[in-house]
Design an enzyme around this catalytic site. Structure first.
Site, PDB file in Angstrom:
ATOM      1  N   PRO A 105      33.693  42.701  35.764  1.00  0.00           N
ATOM      2  CA  PRO A 105      35.149  42.851  35.612  1.00  0.00           C
ATOM      3  C   PRO A 105      35.853  41.643  36.222  1.00  0.00           C
ATOM      4  O   PRO A 105      35.375  41.068  37.206  1.00  0.00           O
ATOM      5  CB  PRO A 105      35.466  44.124  36.399  1.00  0.00           C
ATOM      6  CG  PRO A 105      34.316  44.329  37.333  1.00  0.00           C
ATOM      7  CD  PRO A 105      33.117  43.696  36.683  1.00  0.00           C
ATOM      8  N   ASP A 106      36.985  41.268  35.623  1.00  0.00           N
ATOM      9  CA  ASP A 106      37.778  40.165  36.175  1.00  0.00           C
ATOM     10  C   ASP A 106      38.733  40.769  37.211  1.00  0.00           C
ATOM     11  O   ASP A 106      39.705  41.444  36.850  1.00  0.00           O
ATOM     12  CB  ASP A 106      38.539  39.460  35.045  1.00  0.00           C
ATOM     13  CG  ASP A 106      39.206  38.192  35.546  1.00  0.00           C
ATOM     14  OD1 ASP A 106      39.798  38.218  36.643  1.00  0.00           O
ATOM     15  OD2 ASP A 106      39.121  37.165  34.845  1.00  0.00           O
ATOM     16  N   ILE A 107      38.438  40.525  38.466  1.00  0.00           N
ATOM     17  CA  ILE A 107      39.191  41.174  39.551  1.00  0.00           C
ATOM     18  C   ILE A 107      40.646  40.696  39.558  1.00  0.00           C
ATOM     19  O   ILE A 107      41.580  41.483  39.633  1.00  0.00           O
ATOM     20  CB  ILE A 107      38.515  40.881  40.914  1.00  0.00           C
ATOM     21  CG1 ILE A 107      37.061  41.373  40.874  1.00  0.00           C
ATOM     22  CG2 ILE A 107      39.282  41.525  42.051  1.00  0.00           C
ATOM     23  CD1 ILE A 107      36.187  40.850  42.004  1.00  0.00           C
ATOM     24  N   ASN A 127      26.083  31.593  43.353  1.00  0.00           N
ATOM     25  CA  ASN A 127      26.581  30.229  43.126  1.00  0.00           C
ATOM     26  C   ASN A 127      26.780  29.537  44.468  1.00  0.00           C
ATOM     27  O   ASN A 127      26.540  30.113  45.519  1.00  0.00           O
ATOM     28  CB  ASN A 127      27.865  30.252  42.298  1.00  0.00           C
ATOM     29  CG  ASN A 127      28.949  31.059  42.997  1.00  0.00           C
ATOM     30  OD1 ASN A 127      29.415  30.693  44.058  1.00  0.00           O
ATOM     31  ND2 ASN A 127      29.335  32.187  42.396  1.00  0.00           N
ATOM     32  N   ASP A 131      30.406  35.593  36.775  1.00  0.00           N
ATOM     33  CA  ASP A 131      30.972  36.123  35.534  1.00  0.00           C
ATOM     34  C   ASP A 131      30.085  37.209  34.934  1.00  0.00           C
ATOM     35  O   ASP A 131      30.567  38.119  34.287  1.00  0.00           O
ATOM     36  CB  ASP A 131      31.164  34.984  34.528  1.00  0.00           C
ATOM     37  CG  ASP A 131      32.270  34.041  34.985  1.00  0.00           C
ATOM     38  OD1 ASP A 131      33.270  34.548  35.529  1.00  0.00           O
ATOM     39  OD2 ASP A 131      32.118  32.813  34.829  1.00  0.00           O
TER      40      ASP A 131
HETATM   41  O1  C5P Z   1      37.674  33.490  35.094  1.00  0.00           O
HETATM   42  P1  C5P Z   1      37.487  32.303  35.991  1.00  0.00           P
HETATM   43  O2  C5P Z   1      36.243  32.415  36.825  1.00  0.00           O
HETATM   44  O3  C5P Z   1      37.553  31.035  35.265  1.00  0.00           O
HETATM   45  O4  C5P Z   1      38.753  32.315  36.984  1.00  0.00           O
HETATM   46  C1  C5P Z   1      38.689  32.021  38.345  1.00  0.00           C
HETATM   47  C2  C5P Z   1      39.682  32.855  39.118  1.00  0.00           C
HETATM   48  O5  C5P Z   1      39.540  34.224  38.791  1.00  0.00           O
HETATM   49  C3  C5P Z   1      39.424  32.800  40.602  1.00  0.00           C
HETATM   50  O6  C5P Z   1      40.657  33.041  41.254  1.00  0.00           O
HETATM   51  C4  C5P Z   1      38.465  33.952  40.814  1.00  0.00           C
HETATM   52  O7  C5P Z   1      38.497  34.444  42.150  1.00  0.00           O
HETATM   53  C5  C5P Z   1      38.984  34.982  39.841  1.00  0.00           C
HETATM   54  N1  C5P Z   1      37.947  35.849  39.263  1.00  0.00           N
HETATM   55  C6  C5P Z   1      37.934  37.182  39.560  1.00  0.00           C
HETATM   56  N2  C5P Z   1      36.991  38.005  38.982  1.00  0.00           N
HETATM   57  C7  C5P Z   1      36.067  37.515  38.131  1.00  0.00           C
HETATM   58  C8  C5P Z   1      36.069  36.143  37.836  1.00  0.00           C
HETATM   59  C9  C5P Z   1      37.017  35.335  38.415  1.00  0.00           C
HETATM   60  O8  C5P Z   1      38.767  37.638  40.332  1.00  0.00           O
HETATM   61  N3  C5P Z   1      35.187  38.321  37.608  1.00  0.00           N
END
Ligand code: C5P
Length: 406
Positions: free
Chosen positions: A315-317, A218, A287
């Site tokens: 995974p959502d970190i 991105n 994502d």
């Molecule tokens: O889930 P989303 O992308 O909408 O949320 C954004 C926030 O979550 C940002 O702080 C981003 O760094 C974090 N994030 C993350 N891991 C992911 C997706 C987003 O830590 N896989």
């Protein structure tokens, strides 16, 4: 620093002392950088420094007559050593030779520069020292003892760097580059709101490979995250920066771990998270990633059929860190293209974090400026349009304020 960043040293008066050493040539560049950053610079040189660079050069660069002797009769009261330290906001010795450091440690005052250092008001004119010498001289127990004495007396030691030396040897003892010294002087003037705290931050995009040459990524440039890492370090924090693929210089004093994919970022962050008190997730983590990695480049097959990819979720970190029993104070980012407040508030709840920072992705990606919307349980606060470093410092203030609460 970018063109939009305000003058970082506006109104500051720097007393720059040069002692003898080949690194004197770097001080000419340093004067330029300090003045470009808005500072006024008064140069004082020892006789040894004059062997390496002329007062004429430094006068031309600083726009002020260089002072070299305590017997200089131009000062109406003939007390240059008193006046110089009263006018300055900081005294920086660059280069500081081994001999000059020894003099400072002993409080000797047999020429103007050491005399001025001794006569300066300790509380109003702090001392920064940038050592420059051969590696054996730096490593010598006498020098190390003297440096420890200077630290104990309240001086801040900047560097030295490691690398090639003028003598042909390689090791510790090079003076920091002018740009590094500038960054240190700017950092020195920032309030130490996060002194002793440890902060972990992710920044930049991730790159999810499809085959050995292509991938999904991105437009995040990493600039906001790098600015926050810098601002946190300026505020006294110990900072670890986990960076996706970006070509940005590491802010001084920041530990950087480079990763490429979301999985690598996850692997780097999770074991470190509980060792830090603050976690800021600035990274624009992809994502999804391709479910399988093609071993070889996907080729056109001549039949005009496009390849299709199956994607799998990363995974959502941030959510993973926020779910740890011993979690740090977590700050998330929301890069949106519309409805910032709504999405930020929704993320606050979904990710279970105390603070979300919203910004408009398309308006900020790659740029040096931004505007932020801070959203927490209590409400929201706008940080209006500004350069990213100024915004980062404001965010650091907000984080420090929240941590200071009992
Ligand atoms: O889930 P989303 O992308 O909408 O949320 C954004 C926030 O979550 C940002 O702080 C981003 O760094 C974090 N994030 C993350 N891991 C992911 C997706 C987003 O830590 N896989």
């Amino acid at each position: 620093m970018s063109e939009t960043t305000p003058l970082q040293l506006a109104g500051k008066h720097v007393l720059l002392g040069l002692s003898g050493g080949i690194a004197c040539y770097k001080s000419a560049e340093l004067i330029r950088l300090l003045t470009k950053a808005g500072a006024t610079v008064q140069v004082v040189m020892t006789a040894a420094a004059e062997q390496f660079i002329t007062a004429v050069t430094l006068q031309a660069l600083s726009g002020r007559a260089v002072v070299t002797s305590q017997w200089d009769a131009r000062e109406p009261n003939n007390m240059a050593h008193i006046n110089l330290g009263r006018e300055a906001d900081v005294m920086l010795i660059a280069p500081a030779s081994a001999d000059f450091i020894a003099k400072l440690a002993q409080g000797r005052a047999d020429e103007l520069l050491s005399l001025t250092a001794l006569a300066r008001p300790l509380d109003r004119c702090p001392l920064l020292v940038a050592p420059a010498m051969n590696r054996e001289m730096w490593a010598h127990p006498a020098t190390q003892r003297n440096v420890a004495t200077l630290r104990a007396d309240g001086a801040l030691i900047l560097g030295p760097d490691a690398g090639d030396q003028a003598c042909g040897e390689v090791g510790d003892g090079r003076m920091l580059e002018a740009a590094d010294l500038l960054e240190e002087v700017i950092a020195f003037f920032q309030p130490k709101l996060l002194a002793g705290r440890k902060l972990l931050i992710t920044a930049g995009p991730t790159f999810e490979p499809i085959d050995p040459v292509r991938g999904i990524t991105n437009l995040s440039s990493g600039k906001m995250g790098f600015a926050i890492a810098r601002a946190a370090r300026e505020a006294g924090a110990e900072v670890t920066l986990v960076a996706g693929p970006v070509h940005l210089p590491t802010p001084r004093g920041v530990r950087r771990i480079d990763v490429r994919t979301a999985l690598q970022m996850h692997e780097a962050v999770l074991p470190l998270a509980t060792q830090h008190e603050i976690f800021v997730a600035t990274a624009a983590v992809a994502d999804w990633r391709p479910a399988t990695l093609n071993e070889h480049k996907i080729k056109k097959d001549g039949k005009k059929t496009s390849p299709t990819f199956e994607l799998t979720e990363n995974p959502d970190i941030l959510a993973a860190v926020a779910a740890l029993p011993d979690k740090p104070f977590c700050v998330g980012f929301a890069a949106e293209s519309q409805d910032l407040l709504k999405h930020a508030r929704e993320k606050l709840l979904r990710k279970k974090v105390p603070l979300i920072v919203g910004n408009l992705g398309p308006a900020t990606f790659g740029r040096d400026d931004n505007a932020l919307l801070l959203v927490d349980e209590q409400g929201q606060r706008e940080l209006p349009h500004s350069d990213k470093l100024s915004l980062a410092r404001e965010l650091v203030q907000e984080i420090a304020r929240r941590l200071a609460k009992p």
